[in-house]
Design an enzyme around this catalytic site. Structure first.
Site, short mmCIF file in Angstrom:
data_model
loop_
_atom_site.label_atom_id
_atom_site.label_comp_id
_atom_site.label_asym_id
_atom_site.label_seq_id
_atom_site.Cartn_x
_atom_site.Cartn_y
_atom_site.Cartn_z
CD GLU A 167 -22.07 89.37 44.38
OE1 GLU A 167 -22.40 88.20 44.62
OE2 GLU A 167 -22.77 90.34 44.70
CB CYS A 226 -23.70 95.74 36.21
SG CYS A 226 -23.61 96.71 37.71
CB CYS A 237 -18.91 100.81 48.80
SG CYS A 237 -19.23 102.45 48.12
CB CYS A 290 -25.87 104.64 50.10
SG CYS A 290 -24.77 105.77 49.21
CB CYS A 338 -26.35 100.65 48.97
SG CYS A 338 -25.28 99.72 47.85
CB CYS A 368 -29.68 98.36 41.67
SG CYS A 368 -30.03 98.56 39.94
N1 SAH Z 1 -21.13 104.34 44.04
C1 SAH Z 1 -21.70 104.54 42.74
C2 SAH Z 1 -21.77 103.25 41.95
C3 SAH Z 1 -22.77 102.24 42.50
S1 SAH Z 1 -24.11 102.23 41.41
C4 SAH Z 1 -23.04 105.19 42.87
O1 SAH Z 1 -23.52 105.34 43.97
O2 SAH Z 1 -23.61 105.61 41.87
C5 SAH Z 1 -25.28 101.28 42.21
C6 SAH Z 1 -26.66 101.89 42.01
O3 SAH Z 1 -27.65 101.08 42.65
C7 SAH Z 1 -26.72 103.25 42.65
O4 SAH Z 1 -27.58 104.10 41.97
C8 SAH Z 1 -27.30 102.87 43.99
O5 SAH Z 1 -27.79 103.97 44.65
C9 SAH Z 1 -28.35 101.87 43.59
N2 SAH Z 1 -28.76 101.01 44.70
C10 SAH Z 1 -28.06 100.71 45.79
N3 SAH Z 1 -28.75 99.90 46.61
C11 SAH Z 1 -29.93 99.69 46.02
C12 SAH Z 1 -31.06 98.91 46.36
N4 SAH Z 1 -31.09 98.18 47.47
N5 SAH Z 1 -32.11 98.89 45.51
C13 SAH Z 1 -32.06 99.60 44.36
N6 SAH Z 1 -31.00 100.34 43.97
C14 SAH Z 1 -29.95 100.39 44.80
#
Ligand code: SAH
Length: 376
Positions: free
Chosen positions: A96, A109, A116, A120, A123, A347
């Site tokens: 996406e 974005c 991935c 995390c 996420c 995000c």
């Molecule tokens: N792997 C890289 C690129 C992904 S960026 C990284 O971790 O930075 C995606 C961003 O959205 C990251 O800061 C991640 O931590 C954040 N993110 C992931 N899941 C989220 C959620 N459910 N709500 C808000 N932010 C989230």
């Protein structure tokens, strides 16, 4: 034989492809420059449209090459104007990309991997197991898809009319695990005669792949964002498991040493607000203490829920209290407004559509079991 794409090749690769297809070596550089212009400045999708090139050569190019875009499986437009594209690069290879229009800019974005490996906990993308790295072609193609949809190619447009003004690698995947392709793609996106976005308007976000951070600064030279999310190792080990490999102090030391970091080129620290997990005032104080001395911006991200997520977003009053501490330490307007939540474009909500449904039920179960074992 399937036609080769010319999208996302570096200038050198483009020249070599032309030579291999029979273009004379002495004119290959000039031809590559012309084609580059048509692809990135004008957004043409057929060789026939390249009117500065002879008909004969255009025919030859069309026999060998293509400028086809990836299949757009779905385009959704949020009530706030955010757009999300689900793109398919092959069977099961879906990612996406999201466009977020704002008053003074438009941010695209993009994703760097299908799925991935980082898992995390908060996420959604992390619940999808990695299928593979995206090629430079596939990364650049996301920008072309957005520019196609927004009629936003640079040729003949004043800079203030641009709709995509910024690109962030904050979609699916960990860009620093796909270094070479990300580097080539950013080179093309930032090329002054290509997609012409300056590197100051391109931000690479990492969860903290420490050994690649200095290399990214030297060889890619984009802005850097770091997904910090916790300031205590025992908590970060749980929510960003990569922390077990590279802990907070190691990560922050790499940030302090990031090539080119200065007050004019700050590192953005992302911090997702998880209710009762990382949102205490004590954590806010520790956050500003830990970042002292690093030219930084702090981005507090209200947690975006997804089906089966093991966390909740912090209460607004708590986000404000946390933000007050961050503000008082000299960091301006730190809270990121959630965008596109209604289309699951915010995000951490991105995921290949095809795996969303079947995964979410399973994960609801798994994650709630895990949650019961979680530290504060
Ligand atoms: N792997 C890289 C690129 C992904 S960026 C990284 O971790 O930075 C995606 C961003 O959205 C990251 O800061 C991640 O931590 C954040 N993110 C992931 N899941 C989220 C959620 N459910 N709500 C808000 N932010 C989230």
């Amino acid at each position: 034989m399937p036609l080769k794409t010319l999208i996302g090749l570096t200038r050198d690769q483009l020249r070599s492809e032309l030579i291999a297809s029979g273009v004379e070596e002495k004119s290959a550089k000039m031809r590559a420059g012309q084609i580059w212009h048509w692809i990135y400045q004008r957004g043409v999708t057929s060789f026939d449209a390249m009117t500065s090139i002879s008909k004969e050569l255009r025919t030859k190019l069309a026999e060998h090459f293509t400028l086809d875009r990836p299949e757009i499986v779905e385009q959704q437009i949020s009530e706030d104007g955010t757009r999300k594209w689900l793109l398919r690069f092959g069977p099961g290879i879906e990612i996406e990309a999201v466009y977020i229009p704002e008053e003074d800019r438009g941010t695209l974005c993009i994703s760097s991997q299908v799925g991935c490996t980082l898992t995390c906990r908060f996420c959604h993308t992390g619940t999808q197991k990695l299928v593979r790295n995206l090629s430079a072609t596939e990364i650049v193609a996301q920008v072309l898809v957005a520019r196609d949809a927004l009629a936003d190619y640079p040729a003949g447009k004043a800079p203030e009319q641009r709709r995509v003004t910024n690109v962030v690698l904050m979609g699916m995947g960990e860009p620093l695990y796909n270094f070479d392709n990300v580097k080539d793609a950013i080179g093309i996106i930032a090329d002054g005669e290509g997609l012409t976005l300056s590197k100051r308007r391109i931000t690479l976000s990492t969860a903290g792949v420490v050994p690649m951070i200095a290399k990214a600064g030297e060889e890619i030279g984009s802005m850097l964002a770091v997904s910090l999310h916790a300031v205590r190792d025992e908590l970060r080990d749980v929510i960003v498991p990569l922390n077990k490999k590279y802990n907070i102090d190691t990560l922050l030391a790499a940030c302090r040493a990031y090539p080119g970091v200065s007050n004019a080129r700050r590192i953005t620290f992302e911090y997702v607000m998880l209710k009762g997990v990382n949102d205490s005032i004590a954590d806010a104080k520790l956050l500003v203490k830990k970042l002292a001395g690093i030219p930084a911006k702090i981005n507090l991200i209200p947690f975006n829920a997804w089906p089966g997520a093991p966390y909740e977003c912090s209460d607004w009053a708590q986000i404000e209290k946390f933000a007050d501490v961050v503000n008082a330490a000299g960091y301006a307007s730190p809270v990121r407004t959630p965008r596109g939540r209604d289309i699951m474009a915010a995000c951490g909500q991105l995921k290949s559509e095809s795996v969303k449904e079947r995964a979410s039920a399973k994960f609801a179960e798994l994650r709630s079991a895990e949650l019961q074992r979680m530290p504060g």
